[in-house]
Enzyme design. Sequence first.
Site: not given
Length: 242
Positions: A22, A70
Amino acid sequence: MENLLKKIDYNNIPNHVAIIMDGNGRWAKKRGKIRSFGHEKGIYSIIDTLNVCKELSIPYITLYVFSYENWNRPKEEVNSLMELFYKNLKNFLEKIHKKNLRIIIIGELSKFSKCIQKNLVFFIKKTRKNKSGTLILALSYSAREEILRATKNIAKRVYNRELKIKDIDYYFFQNHLYTKNFPDVDLIIRTSGEKRISNFLLWQSAYAELYFTDILWPDFRRKDFIEAIINYQKRKRRFGKI
Ligand code: IPE
Ligand code: IPE
Ligand code: MG
């Protein structure tokens, strides 16, 4: 660096490491660049990470590349990620093959373009017999979806009387997950300072050690990964016992 390696206990190497990669967008923003610049740079961190896996003989590594959620990002972001996959996938997977790693994909692939799917299937087959370790790529992955999917498959078999409810135990359930042939996760690493799991390997990480670092994914390098392993090796895992 070599001093760092001296701290590694080669008798306590995690069997399965999973990484939530991330911070690509923030990394790019800090440099005044568009988010896709960060995603692109993140590929180097992946290569570094896989080199450490080989060096330390970590048998299984799962990388969270793209979550099911996502897909809900703005269209430009999703498009730029798909373009990145499209442009780099073949080259990247070829490199993995050269490292003698076996490639496995977990997730709902049907939402990807036919070309991406074809490349993935090609390399799953091509790397099937590679022996240096297993790289599991989580693509369009949601742990809840995975668990629901397993539940529905099992329910169908009960409904068709192929199966009795008493036969459903942990082991049986596990065998209906994407990760059916792989060991439980020992260590989850998340970069970028966020301290959450974000729908990743919920079943498989029931007893995983969690390691959070503020480093943004494109800055996460060999040394950082080795430090995470050393930190893991200091943990006392009890599995509910004393
Ligand atoms: C991780 O980086 C990569 C993907 C989720 C595809 P992010 O894109 O989440 O970057 P941040 O968290 O916004 O910085
Ligand atoms: C998790 O990161 C997914 C990947 C790294 C592929 P996100 O950036 O999507 O997670 P949240 O939204 O911050 O929880
Ligand atoms: Mg993020």
